[in-house]
Design an enzyme around this catalytic site. Structure first.
Site, PDB file in Angstrom:
ATOM      1  CB  ALA A 134     -29.390 -18.772  -4.625  1.00 29.96           C
ATOM      2  CG  ASP A 135     -30.107 -12.693  -1.076  1.00 31.30           C
ATOM      3  OD1 ASP A 135     -29.018 -12.445  -1.464  1.00 31.30           O
ATOM      4  OD2 ASP A 135     -30.418 -12.773   0.090  1.00 31.30           O
ATOM      5  CB  THR A 136     -28.332 -17.318   2.057  1.00 28.19           C
ATOM      6  OG1 THR A 136     -28.715 -18.299   1.153  1.00 28.19           O
ATOM      7  CG2 THR A 136     -28.492 -17.846   3.473  1.00 28.19           C
TER       8      THR A 136
END
Length: 190
Positions: free
Chosen positions: A67-69
């Site tokens: 995941a990456d935000t």
């Protein structure tokens, strides 16, 4: 599927997965975060895939979650600030306005020598109340802004400056856990 592996060292992502009742292990990704995309939703999907792939290459019979935000405001991509000045600049840009938070999630399942992939992105609109320079400095003094995209944590002291959100709150924290749960159900049924 023997195990679920979270390819992230983020304590917020660990908390969200645990809160959802998902049993998993953590193996932080060491992927080099090289971006070839320009659109925020494509950037987070690309980075999530790179993180998941780096861990999946070392796993067998596992489902790996990467995941990456990022925060997008006024045509700018706001990652984690590298200095107080950068944090101040980011928060000054966000205060009194609406911006977007994007989280990309990549699922890579390796089982019996086969590999399956699912990548998606979630977007949430976040509106800040206006903040004075003093309020921005005081928030930066808490130390919360230095390890978070956009220089704020909605689950922390910045909560008092959030006027409204449109979308998934957990996406802003760092993982759209409800959508992830639904994708995991679909993914494991195939």
């Amino acid at each position: 599927m023997k195990q679920i592996v979270l390819a992230s060292a983020s304590p917020r992502r660990r908390e969200l997965l645990a809160q959802a009742g998902i049993v998993f292990t953590v193996k932080a990704s060491d992927a080099e975060e090289v971006v070839t995309e320009n659109a925020p939703d494509k950037i987070v999907k690309e980075l999530a895939f790179l993180k998941a792939k780096a861990v999946a290459e070392r796993e067998e019979d596992a489902l790996v979650i990467g995941a990456d935000t990022i925060v997008a405001a006024e045509g700018n991509i706001l990652g984690k600030p590298h200095s107080r000045e950068e944090a101040f600049s980011m928060l000054s840009m966000l205060q009194g306005k609406t911006h977007q938070v994007y989280t990309g999630v990549a699922l890579i399942a390796k089982e019996a020598g086969k590999e399956r992939l699912e990548v998606f992105a979630e977007k949430t609109d976040v509106t800040f109340y206006p903040m004075t320079e003093k309020e921005i400095q005081e928030y930066i003094d808490t130390g919360e802004s230095m390890d978070k995209a956009g220089a704020y944590g909605i689950q922390g002291r910045a909560a008092v400056y959030i006027q409204k959100i449109c979308g998934d709150y957990n996406n802003v924290v760092g993982l759209p856990v409800a959508k992830l749960y639904q994708k995991l159900k679909e993914f494991t049924r195939r």
